[in-house]
Design a protein around this motif. Structure first.
Motif, mmCIF file in Angstrom:
data_model
loop_
_atom_site.group_PDB
_atom_site.id
_atom_site.type_symbol
_atom_site.label_atom_id
_atom_site.label_comp_id
_atom_site.label_asym_id
_atom_site.label_seq_id
_atom_site.Cartn_x
_atom_site.Cartn_y
_atom_site.Cartn_z
ATOM 1 N N PRO A 55 0.830 -1.209 0.000
ATOM 2 C CA PRO A 55 0.000 0.000 0.000
ATOM 3 C C PRO A 55 0.866 1.262 0.000
ATOM 4 O O PRO A 55 1.881 1.330 0.702
ATOM 5 N N ASP A 56 0.457 2.249 -0.793
ATOM 6 C CA ASP A 56 1.218 3.496 -0.915
ATOM 7 C C ASP A 56 1.430 4.187 0.428
ATOM 8 O O ASP A 56 2.470 4.768 0.668
ATOM 9 N N GLY A 57 0.456 4.139 1.313
ATOM 10 C CA GLY A 57 0.551 4.866 2.575
ATOM 11 C C GLY A 57 1.272 4.109 3.682
ATOM 12 O O GLY A 57 1.265 4.531 4.828
ATOM 13 N N LEU A 58 1.896 3.001 3.345
ATOM 14 C CA LEU A 58 2.536 2.167 4.348
ATOM 15 C C LEU A 58 4.054 2.221 4.179
ATOM 16 O O LEU A 58 4.570 1.951 3.105
ATOM 17 N N THR A 59 4.754 2.593 5.234
ATOM 18 C CA THR A 59 6.212 2.701 5.153
ATOM 19 C C THR A 59 6.869 1.372 5.523
ATOM 20 O O THR A 59 6.258 0.519 6.173
ATOM 21 N N ASP A 60 8.129 1.228 5.138
ATOM 22 C CA ASP A 60 8.885 0.032 5.504
ATOM 23 C C ASP A 60 8.985 -0.100 7.021
ATOM 24 O O ASP A 60 8.926 -1.208 7.563
ATOM 25 N N GLU A 61 9.112 1.028 7.707
ATOM 26 C CA GLU A 61 9.202 1.009 9.165
ATOM 27 C C GLU A 61 7.902 0.484 9.778
ATOM 28 O O GLU A 61 7.930 -0.262 10.762
ATOM 29 N N GLN A 62 6.767 0.884 9.234
ATOM 30 C CA GLN A 62 5.482 0.405 9.746
ATOM 31 C C GLN A 62 5.332 -1.095 9.508
ATOM 32 O O GLN A 62 4.858 -1.822 10.373
ATOM 33 N N ILE A 63 5.753 -1.558 8.333
ATOM 34 C CA ILE A 63 5.685 -2.990 8.041
ATOM 35 C C ILE A 63 6.589 -3.757 8.998
ATOM 36 O O ILE A 63 6.193 -4.770 9.579
ATOM 37 N N SER A 64 7.799 -3.265 9.195
ATOM 38 C CA SER A 64 8.739 -3.920 10.111
ATOM 39 C C SER A 64 8.175 -3.973 11.524
ATOM 40 O O SER A 64 8.281 -5.001 12.207
ATOM 41 N N SER A 65 7.573 -2.889 11.965
ATOM 42 C CA SER A 65 6.965 -2.858 13.296
ATOM 43 C C SER A 65 5.864 -3.905 13.413
ATOM 44 O O SER A 65 5.769 -4.620 14.411
ATOM 45 N N TRP A 66 5.014 -3.989 12.387
ATOM 46 C CA TRP A 66 3.945 -4.982 12.396
ATOM 47 C C TRP A 66 4.520 -6.394 12.431
ATOM 48 O O TRP A 66 4.045 -7.247 13.190
ATOM 49 N N LEU A 67 5.572 -6.651 11.649
ATOM 50 C CA LEU A 67 6.198 -7.971 11.633
ATOM 51 C C LEU A 67 6.791 -8.328 12.993
ATOM 52 O O LEU A 67 6.867 -9.494 13.358
ATOM 53 N N GLU A 68 7.192 -7.313 13.736
ATOM 54 C CA GLU A 68 7.751 -7.522 15.073
ATOM 55 C C GLU A 68 6.661 -7.576 16.144
ATOM 56 O O GLU A 68 6.959 -7.696 17.327
ATOM 57 N N GLY A 69 5.394 -7.445 15.726
ATOM 58 C CA GLY A 69 4.292 -7.545 16.672
ATOM 59 C C GLY A 69 3.828 -6.228 17.248
ATOM 60 O O GLY A 69 2.972 -6.195 18.122
ATOM 61 N N ARG A 70 4.396 -5.124 16.779
ATOM 62 C CA ARG A 70 3.980 -3.808 17.270
ATOM 63 C C ARG A 70 3.013 -3.201 16.254
ATOM 64 O O ARG A 70 3.285 -3.200 15.066
ATOM 65 N N THR A 71 1.910 -2.682 16.719
ATOM 66 C CA THR A 71 0.922 -2.095 15.814
ATOM 67 C C THR A 71 0.684 -0.622 16.077
ATOM 68 O O THR A 71 -0.085 0.011 15.357
ATOM 69 N N GLU A 72 1.325 -0.057 17.110
ATOM 70 C CA GLU A 72 1.109 1.359 17.384
ATOM 71 C C GLU A 72 1.573 2.185 16.187
ATOM 72 O O GLU A 72 2.553 1.881 15.537
ATOM 73 N N GLY A 73 0.828 3.198 15.884
ATOM 74 C CA GLY A 73 1.191 4.078 14.777
ATOM 75 C C GLY A 73 0.830 3.533 13.412
ATOM 76 O O GLY A 73 1.140 4.138 12.404
ATOM 77 N N PHE A 74 0.139 2.385 13.374
ATOM 78 C CA PHE A 74 -0.253 1.837 12.088
ATOM 79 C C PHE A 74 -1.379 2.689 11.531
ATOM 80 O O PHE A 74 -2.345 2.979 12.227
ATOM 81 N N PRO A 75 -1.262 3.158 10.300
ATOM 82 C CA PRO A 75 -2.279 4.068 9.761
ATOM 83 C C PRO A 75 -3.644 3.390 9.650
ATOM 84 O O PRO A 75 -3.742 2.243 9.257
ATOM 85 N N GLY A 76 -4.676 4.121 10.011
ATOM 86 C CA GLY A 76 -6.026 3.602 9.938
ATOM 87 C C GLY A 76 -6.402 3.214 8.522
ATOM 88 O O GLY A 76 -6.060 3.874 7.573
ATOM 89 N N GLY A 77 -7.113 2.117 8.383
ATOM 90 C CA GLY A 77 -7.585 1.685 7.087
ATOM 91 C C GLY A 77 -6.561 0.890 6.282
ATOM 92 O O GLY A 77 -6.888 0.338 5.260
ATOM 93 N N ILE A 78 -5.313 0.866 6.714
ATOM 94 C CA ILE A 78 -4.305 0.105 5.992
ATOM 95 C C ILE A 78 -3.833 -1.007 6.911
ATOM 96 O O ILE A 78 -3.200 -0.757 7.920
ATOM 97 N N ILE A 79 -4.205 -2.219 6.582
ATOM 98 C CA ILE A 79 -3.773 -3.353 7.378
ATOM 99 C C ILE A 79 -3.201 -4.400 6.450
ATOM 100 O O ILE A 79 -3.596 -4.500 5.293
ATOM 101 N N PRO A 80 -2.266 -5.196 6.924
ATOM 102 C CA PRO A 80 -1.739 -6.264 6.093
ATOM 103 C C PRO A 80 -2.837 -7.271 5.757
ATOM 104 O O PRO A 80 -3.800 -7.395 6.497
ATOM 105 N N PRO A 81 -2.693 -7.992 4.651
ATOM 106 C CA PRO A 81 -3.682 -9.004 4.323
ATOM 107 C C PRO A 81 -3.782 -10.026 5.454
ATOM 108 O O PRO A 81 -2.790 -10.311 6.100
ATOM 109 N N PHE A 82 -4.933 -10.564 5.680
ATOM 110 C CA PHE A 82 -5.187 -11.524 6.759
ATOM 111 C C PHE A 82 -4.739 -10.965 8.091
ATOM 112 O O PHE A 82 -4.193 -11.679 8.910
ATOM 113 N N SER A 83 -4.904 -9.706 8.331
ATOM 114 C CA SER A 83 -4.372 -9.078 9.551
ATOM 115 C C SER A 83 -4.530 -9.940 10.778
ATOM 116 O O SER A 83 -5.570 -10.532 11.003
ATOM 117 N N CYS A 84 -3.465 -10.021 11.576
ATOM 118 C CA CYS A 84 -3.461 -10.855 12.781
ATOM 119 C C CYS A 84 -4.303 -10.196 13.857
ATOM 120 O O CYS A 84 -4.280 -9.049 14.059
#
Length: 111
Positions: free
Chosen positions: A82-111
């Motif tokens: 997604p255009d509005g998703l940064t590499d840092e946000q993806i990395s944070s999500w992969l590490e289990g952190r979701t704070e600061g994740f932009p609303g409306g943009i979630i990874p597929p099959f969001s955990c």
């Protein structure tokens, strides 16, 4: 069939793999070109009769199609990052952190 009883667990693993592919162009290309082998190499067990196809549409969803003879077809969504998703946000999500994740943009099959 070779899919686990706990689909949620499998979907979470796939979501994480897609997130990793968004960060790693070589992994993304391999997932497009060799989806079944890439899934197997990342710990997702598939039997030989499961054919994996990739759907790169932004709104793609996973689909398990009926058999074609002895073959089961699994359509794996691999949307573009997604255009509005940064590499840092993806990395944070992969590490289990979701704070600061932009609303409306979630990874597929969001955990």
């Amino acid at each position: 069939m070779a899919f686990p009883q706990d689909w949620r667990s499998w979907e979470t693993q796939i979501a994480r793999l897609i997130g990793q592919a968004w960060l790693d162009e070589a992994l993304y290309r391999r997932l497009v070109n060799e989806p079944a082998a890439t899934l197997r190499d990342n710990g997702l067990i598939l039997e030989d009769f499961v054919e994996v196809r990739i759907d790169q549409a932004p709104d793609a969803v996973p689909v398990l199609q009926g058999t074609r003879g002895e073959t089961v077809i699994y359509i794996l969504p691999l949307p573009p990052k997604p255009d509005g998703l940064t590499d840092e946000q993806i990395s944070s999500w992969l590490e289990g952190r979701t704070e600061g994740f932009p609303g409306g943009i979630i990874p597929p099959f969001s955990c």
